[in-house]
Design a protein around this motif. Structure first.
Motif, short mmCIF file in Angstrom:
data_model
loop_
_atom_site.label_atom_id
_atom_site.label_comp_id
_atom_site.label_asym_id
_atom_site.label_seq_id
_atom_site.Cartn_x
_atom_site.Cartn_y
_atom_site.Cartn_z
N GLN A 67 0.84 -1.20 0.00
CA GLN A 67 0.00 0.00 0.00
C GLN A 67 0.87 1.25 0.00
O GLN A 67 1.83 1.35 0.77
N PHE A 68 0.52 2.20 -0.88
CA PHE A 68 1.16 3.50 -0.89
C PHE A 68 0.64 4.33 0.28
O PHE A 68 -0.53 4.20 0.69
N SER A 69 1.49 5.21 0.80
CA SER A 69 1.03 6.18 1.78
C SER A 69 0.14 7.20 1.08
O SER A 69 0.20 7.34 -0.15
N PRO A 70 -0.70 7.93 1.81
CA PRO A 70 -1.58 8.91 1.17
C PRO A 70 -0.83 9.94 0.33
O PRO A 70 -1.34 10.40 -0.69
N SER A 71 0.38 10.31 0.73
CA SER A 71 1.17 11.28 -0.04
C SER A 71 1.85 10.64 -1.24
O SER A 71 2.25 11.34 -2.17
N GLY A 72 2.00 9.31 -1.22
CA GLY A 72 2.69 8.62 -2.29
C GLY A 72 4.19 8.57 -2.12
O GLY A 72 4.90 8.00 -2.95
N HIS A 73 4.71 9.12 -1.01
CA HIS A 73 6.16 9.17 -0.79
C HIS A 73 6.71 7.89 -0.18
O HIS A 73 7.92 7.67 -0.21
#
Length: 460
Positions: A67-73
């Protein structure tokens, strides 16, 4: 109407994994898709054709969730090697690792603010962590078997978990208490997720069913049995109107939650489909499975104006021999397609307690004609206005008139449906009185109770 329901289309596919693909997730900007596999690798695929994919190696056993973090970082991955890794989704593929559980880690999920992680494991526990320091916070341990999945609610205050103990548990993050346990699945619960509104959860199980629950009333809202094998994964469309599922029967199913019925069955995977996920915007979704490949689909159907979709479906239903309400809440237990619903046992219908909500139908009928009378008046005023407005606004007003026309047709159909419902209600109540007075009532009631206990498709 100019808007039509467009079919989803396969846009592209990615090959690179050497084993079953177990999990998928889109980055927030939809430019990347992460996938985990039984080959112990995490791959990040770039949606731009000219950009190469990244392969991240570090786990010692199969990757079960990404899963990606909400920021995508950041990109989180869980594995059978009992660890969770946090990756920087770039060429270097740097990662930090922490030993999260004493058993296989089945699930990892970021909170909406990106500050917390929740993990679920075969050690029967759910654990919460801080992201930046990977610090363990606390554990939730009331499941009696492997925990397959755990998810944060959109507001981050609740956690929902699914387990092989056949239960779905709802947790309050602050009090660390189990608020409620849903126990109606007949098999292991493979997957669970929150509706975008945060008021409902959907579950997928090895009993081939998908269920939607209201977390406020703890009632079953919808029950679908559209697959012929275990349901492995599901994903809500960001609008909350659609749900997509992936199953071991190799198909993907797209469900219309407003009407409570099957919209599409998609065939593409060779073998079980293990995971599916909508993008943040909902214009794409991705699926993967035992054929080692990731498929990216363009949604298409969500671009149609939903009022026109309802109009098409109601028009089709009004010509059918058995009228059905515009918001059917339970799909047939047999899981047949919308065009071939089977009849319900009349004995069971007659003996069901009459819902209190149905007693309000006659009152609702009286309000429908009043609503109809106001629509022609609105049409007249809009038509009169057309003669005095600039030409630039004419097309807009014509569109409004068209929409009002659709509303008129819709309300007319609704009035017909309500009339039929009132008639059926009266007939049902009369039949109940007759049957309850008959000596054979006890035997029929016993059969009804057995039907409920056997897990029939029943809306609470």
């Amino acid at each position: 109407m100019s808007s039509v329901l467009e079919d989803p289309t396969l846009e592209r596919h990615f090959k690179g994994h050497r084993d079953d693909v177990t999990s998928l997730h889109f980055s927030a900007n939809t430019k990347q898709i992460a996938s985990g596999s039984g080959d112990a690798c995490v791959m990040v695929w770039n949606m731009k054709p000219q950009m190469r994919a990244y392969r991240f190696a570090g786990h010692k056993d199969a990757v079960t969730c990404v899963q990606f973090s909400p920021s995508g970082h950041l990109l989180a991955s869980a594995s059978r090697d009992r660890t969770v890794r946090l990756w920087l989704p770039s060429v270097k593929g740097e990662s930090t690792v922490f030993r999260a559980h004493t058993g296989t880690v089945r699930s990892v999920c970021f909170s909406s603010d990106g500050q917390s992680l929740v993990t679920a494991s075969d050690d029967k526990s759910i654990k919460l962590w801080t992201v930046h320091r990977q610090k363990f916070l606390f554990s939730l341990s009331q499941h009696l078997n492997w925990v397959r999945c755990a998810r944060f609610s959109p507001d981050g205050r609740m956690i929902v978990s699914a387990s092989d103990d056949k239960t779905v548990k709802l947790w309050d993050k602050n009090s660390r208490e189990c608020v409620h346990s849903f126990c109606e699945h007949g098999g292991y619960v493979n997957y669970v997720d929150f509706h975008p509104s945060g008021t409902c959860v959907a579950t997928a199980g090895t009993d081939n069913t998908v269920k939607v629950w209201d977390i406020r009333t703890h009632k079953l809202l919808q029950h679908y049995q559209v697959h012929s094998a275990a349901v492995n994964s599901l994903s809500f469309h960001p609008s909350g109107n659609f749900l997509i599922t992936a199953s071991s029967d190799s198909t993907l199913k797209i469900l219309d939650l407003l009407e409570g019925r099957l919209l599409y069955t998609l065939h593409g995977h060779q073998g079980p489909a293990s995971c599916v996920c909508f993008s943040r915007t909902g214009d794409h979704f991705a699926s993967a499975g035992s054929d080692d490949q990731v498929m990216v689909w363009r949604t298409n159907f969500d671009r149609a104006e939903y009022s026109s979709v309802l109009e098409q479906r109601w028009a089709a239903e009004s010509s059918a021999s058995v009228p059905r309400g515009p918001h059917t809440e339970v799909l047939d237990a047999a899981g047949v397609s919308p065009s071939s619903h089977s009849a319900v046992d009349p004995q069971l219908v007659e003996l069901d307690p009459v819902p209190a909500a149905l007693t309000s139908v006659p009152a609702a009928l009286t309000s429908v004609p009043a609503a109809l009378t106001s629509v022609p008046a609105a049409l007249t005023s809009v038509s009169a206005a057309l003669t005095s407005v600039p030409a630039a606004l004419t097309s807009t007003l014509q569109h409004i008139i068209t929409q009002l026309d659709v509303l008129t047709q819709t309300v007319a159909i609704l009035e017909q449906r309500l009339t039929l419902t009132e008639d059926k209600l009266k007939e049902c109540m009369e039949n109940q009185s007759v049957i309850r007075a008959s000596p054979s009532h006890t035997g029929i009631q016993t059969r009804r109770d057995e039907h409920y206990r056997s897990g029939g498709a029943v809306l609470l």
